[in-house]
Write an enzyme that holds these catalytic residues in place. Structure first.
Site, PDB file in Angstrom:
ATOM      1  N   HIS A  35     -17.725 -35.112 -13.759  1.00 26.70           N
ATOM      2  CA  HIS A  35     -17.019 -35.537 -15.366  1.00 26.70           C
ATOM      3  C   HIS A  35     -15.807 -34.903 -15.548  1.00 26.70           C
ATOM      4  O   HIS A  35     -15.490 -33.899 -15.075  1.00 26.70           O
ATOM      5  CB  HIS A  35     -18.183 -34.693 -16.227  1.00 26.70           C
ATOM      6  CG  HIS A  35     -17.958 -34.610 -17.728  1.00 26.70           C
ATOM      7  ND1 HIS A  35     -17.585 -35.952 -18.305  1.00 26.70           N
ATOM      8  CD2 HIS A  35     -17.804 -33.817 -18.499  1.00 26.70           C
ATOM      9  CE1 HIS A  35     -17.112 -35.759 -19.638  1.00 26.70           C
ATOM     10  NE2 HIS A  35     -17.251 -34.520 -19.795  1.00 26.70           N
ATOM     11  N   ASN A  58     -11.477 -37.200 -21.813  1.00 20.70           N
ATOM     12  CA  ASN A  58     -12.855 -36.928 -21.648  1.00 20.70           C
ATOM     13  C   ASN A  58     -13.332 -38.060 -22.558  1.00 20.70           C
ATOM     14  O   ASN A  58     -13.267 -37.961 -23.771  1.00 20.70           O
ATOM     15  CB  ASN A  58     -13.116 -35.641 -22.037  1.00 20.70           C
ATOM     16  CG  ASN A  58     -14.704 -35.471 -22.146  1.00 20.70           C
ATOM     17  OD1 ASN A  58     -15.278 -36.326 -21.760  1.00 20.70           O
ATOM     18  ND2 ASN A  58     -14.874 -34.122 -22.493  1.00 20.70           N
ATOM     19  N   CYS A  93     -22.071 -35.272 -22.447  1.00 19.17           N
ATOM     20  CA  CYS A  93     -21.471 -35.723 -21.193  1.00 19.17           C
ATOM     21  C   CYS A  93     -22.189 -35.846 -20.014  1.00 19.17           C
ATOM     22  O   CYS A  93     -21.610 -36.368 -18.963  1.00 19.17           O
ATOM     23  CB  CYS A  93     -20.223 -34.403 -20.809  1.00 19.17           C
ATOM     24  SG  CYS A  93     -19.004 -34.569 -22.561  1.00 19.17           S
TER      25      CYS A  93
HETATM   26  O1  UT7 Z   1     -17.098 -32.439 -21.712  1.00 21.59           O
HETATM   27  C1  UT7 Z   1     -17.916 -31.562 -22.512  1.00 21.59           C
HETATM   28  C2  UT7 Z   1     -17.702 -30.050 -22.123  1.00 21.59           C
HETATM   29  N1  UT7 Z   1     -16.300 -29.596 -22.589  1.00 21.59           N
HETATM   30  C3  UT7 Z   1     -15.546 -29.011 -21.854  1.00 21.59           C
HETATM   31  O2  UT7 Z   1     -15.884 -28.683 -20.660  1.00 21.59           O
HETATM   32  C4  UT7 Z   1     -14.450 -28.348 -22.478  1.00 21.59           C
HETATM   33  C5  UT7 Z   1     -14.239 -26.870 -21.918  1.00 21.59           C
HETATM   34  N2  UT7 Z   1     -13.118 -26.273 -22.575  1.00 21.59           N
HETATM   35  C6  UT7 Z   1     -11.812 -26.619 -22.321  1.00 21.59           C
HETATM   36  O3  UT7 Z   1     -11.616 -27.363 -21.427  1.00 21.59           O
HETATM   37  C7  UT7 Z   1     -10.735 -25.571 -22.713  1.00 21.59           C
HETATM   38  O4  UT7 Z   1     -11.463 -24.394 -23.230  1.00 21.59           O
HETATM   39  C8  UT7 Z   1      -9.506 -26.144 -23.655  1.00 21.59           C
HETATM   40  C9  UT7 Z   1      -8.852 -27.358 -23.028  1.00 21.59           C
HETATM   41  C10 UT7 Z   1     -10.399 -26.516 -24.944  1.00 21.59           C
HETATM   42  C11 UT7 Z   1      -8.808 -25.126 -24.244  1.00 21.59           C
HETATM   43  O5  UT7 Z   1      -8.143 -24.527 -22.998  1.00 21.59           O
HETATM   44  P1  UT7 Z   1      -8.068 -22.818 -22.954  1.00 21.59           P
HETATM   45  O6  UT7 Z   1      -7.484 -22.536 -21.945  1.00 21.59           O
HETATM   46  O7  UT7 Z   1      -9.417 -22.371 -22.893  1.00 21.59           O
HETATM   47  O8  UT7 Z   1      -7.294 -22.195 -24.392  1.00 21.59           O
HETATM   48  P2  UT7 Z   1      -7.717 -21.499 -25.441  1.00 21.59           P
HETATM   49  O9  UT7 Z   1      -8.753 -22.253 -26.537  1.00 21.59           O
HETATM   50  O10 UT7 Z   1      -8.118 -20.085 -24.885  1.00 21.59           O
HETATM   51  O11 UT7 Z   1      -6.436 -21.328 -26.212  1.00 21.59           O
HETATM   52  C12 UT7 Z   1      -5.360 -20.568 -25.811  1.00 21.59           C
HETATM   53  C13 UT7 Z   1      -4.358 -20.881 -26.789  1.00 21.59           C
HETATM   54  C14 UT7 Z   1      -4.559 -20.219 -28.102  1.00 21.59           C
HETATM   55  O12 UT7 Z   1      -3.617 -19.564 -28.752  1.00 21.59           O
HETATM   56  P3  UT7 Z   1      -3.343 -17.953 -28.778  1.00 21.59           P
HETATM   57  O13 UT7 Z   1      -4.756 -17.540 -29.486  1.00 21.59           O
HETATM   58  O14 UT7 Z   1      -3.345 -17.556 -27.157  1.00 21.59           O
HETATM   59  O15 UT7 Z   1      -2.320 -17.906 -29.652  1.00 21.59           O
HETATM   60  C15 UT7 Z   1      -5.043 -21.575 -29.019  1.00 21.59           C
HETATM   61  O16 UT7 Z   1      -4.599 -21.618 -30.184  1.00 21.59           O
HETATM   62  O17 UT7 Z   1      -3.616 -22.114 -26.852  1.00 21.59           O
HETATM   63  C16 UT7 Z   1      -3.860 -22.664 -28.258  1.00 21.59           C
HETATM   64  N3  UT7 Z   1      -4.103 -23.772 -28.303  1.00 21.59           N
HETATM   65  C17 UT7 Z   1      -3.152 -24.869 -28.320  1.00 21.59           C
HETATM   66  N4  UT7 Z   1      -1.883 -24.711 -28.252  1.00 21.59           N
HETATM   67  C18 UT7 Z   1      -1.056 -25.878 -28.006  1.00 21.59           C
HETATM   68  C19 UT7 Z   1      -5.354 -24.365 -28.470  1.00 21.59           C
HETATM   69  N5  UT7 Z   1      -5.182 -25.821 -28.309  1.00 21.59           N
HETATM   70  C20 UT7 Z   1      -3.946 -26.097 -28.406  1.00 21.59           C
HETATM   71  C21 UT7 Z   1      -3.095 -27.291 -28.316  1.00 21.59           C
HETATM   72  N6  UT7 Z   1      -1.864 -27.114 -28.241  1.00 21.59           N
HETATM   73  N7  UT7 Z   1      -3.598 -28.532 -28.282  1.00 21.59           N
END
Ligand code: UT7
Length: 328
Positions: free
Chosen positions: A255, A285, A116
């Site tokens: 980004h 993204n 990225c």
């Molecule tokens: O560009 C390169 C660099 N990349 C980035 O900068 C991306 C950085 N990361 C992020 O943007 C975020 O971490 C994500 C958007 C990928 C995820 O958001 P988050 O707030 O960190 O969520 P999480 O991974 O902590 O997941 C929270 C909950 C989990 O469920 P439980 O364990 O709390 O029951 C996940 O299983 O949300 C669940 N979850 C989803 N639910 C619905 C994960 N993905 C999804 C989804 N839909 N697509």
């Protein structure tokens, strides 16, 4: 000998026609529109559906538009630097394919892998060629067909990424232009953002394909923390060493990985949201393409002398910021 400065003299982009909405993703994986929008800011993203087309096609279209915008003929281009993690082939480089397709008969070029941060790293590489006098006109491209490495059964990643390309022409500046950049790399031994197979360590095999090792994998929360810290830190670093306050900065071009990361960066820089270019809701993204896609969307709002900070964070891990004063 004083260095020359480089400026952006033309901007182009390519967006695939197909729009993959959050609603459609709801039919593919267990997710919902509300979760995606509130956690990421994304409503839709573009997908290049045509199986005969890939990153070089999008990059070529973006390059043609940037050349037309700059009123530069392809034969005048000395160099092409193309940031991508989804090249058409391991080799030849995507830059070489673009060189041929646009007729840049006097250019040499190469691909640059910084995920990225690819566009910013490529922009700095092109800038230094102009500053040194080695090149007069450089094409800098960020292009990724992320759908080619995204696992559309993995809800934690498939909701994030889209396909697109953005390109700029760099030329010598009479005033303003690209003033400074700060870039960082910190080898990611923990594998928080990776494509495990397809390189020389794990070449393609029946096993790698069966185990989905060619797909991008990400530990979202780990990367989120590093990105939030890294993008803001490096933006402040470049502001401090150029004695800039939030009031001085006309635009932040971040980004587009996650709206929450963008907002946190703007907050730490002391910028109100009306100074931040955000189009993540439309394109998601697009890895190396996000920053030129923003510049393209905002180009009619940019004024001579505007102080602009570009900032990125990505796999590698890589991160960086660039300071430029707009002059076209
Ligand atoms: O560009 C390169 C660099 N990349 C980035 O900068 C991306 C950085 N990361 C992020 O943007 C975020 O971490 C994500 C958007 C990928 C995820 O958001 P988050 O707030 O960190 O969520 P999480 O991974 O902590 O997941 C929270 C909950 C989990 O469920 P439980 O364990 O709390 O029951 C996940 O299983 O949300 C669940 N979850 C989803 N639910 C619905 C994960 N993905 C999804 C989804 N839909 N697509």
């Amino acid at each position: 000998m004083s260095l020359k400065r480089a400026k952006i003299s033309g901007i182009g982009r390519y967006l695939p026609e197909y729009i993959l909405t959050n609603k459609e993703l709801e039919t593919m994986v267990e997710t919902n529109d509300e979760w995606i929008r509130s956690r990421t800011g994304i409503s839709e993203r573009r997908i290049l559906k045509d199986p005969d087309k890939a990153t070089a096609f999008m990059a070529t279209e973006a390059a043609k538009e940037a050349l037309a915008d700059a009123n530069v003929d392809a034969s005048e281009i000395d160099m092409i630097v193309l940031g991508t993690v989804t090249p058409d082939y391991m080799f030849p480089s995507t830059a070489a394919l673009v060189q041929k397709r646009i007729g840049a008969v006097n250019a040499w070029g190469f691909d640059l892998s910084a995920a990225c941060s690819g566009f910013l790293f490529a922009l700095s590489t092109g800038t230094m060629m102009i500053e040194s006098g080695r090149a007069k006109k450089v094409l800098v491209i960020g292009a990724d067909k992320m759908s080619s490495i995204v696992d559309f059964t993995d809800r934690t990643t498939c909701i994030l990424f889209g396909d697109a390309a953005g390109a700029v022409v760099l030329e010598e500046a009479d005033k303003g232009g690209i003033i400074d950049f700060v870039h960082h790399t910190d080898g990611d031994e923990e594998c928080s953002l990776y494509q495990h197979a397809g390189g020389s360590l794990n070449p393609a095999s029946l096993e790698t394909v069966k185990n989905g090792k060619h797909f991008l994998t990400q530990d979202g929360p780990v990367v989120f923390k590093k990105a939030t810290q890294g993008m803001a830190d490096v933006s402040l670093e470049i502001m401090e060493r150029n004695q800039l306050t939030g009031d001085d900065v006309a635009w932040l071009v971040p980004h587009q990985a996650n709206l929450r990361i963008i907002n946190a960066t703007a907050r730490r820089m002391g910028l109100s949201t009306d100074k931040v270019m955000i189009n993540i809701e439309k394109f998601g993204n697009t890895t190396a393409a996000t920053i030129p896609l923003c510049l393209y969307d905002w180009k009619d709002k940019l004024n001579e002398g505007d102080k602009i900070i570009l900032a990125a964070f990505g796999g590698g891990i890589t991160w960086g910021a660039t300071y430029l004063e707009w002059s076209k």
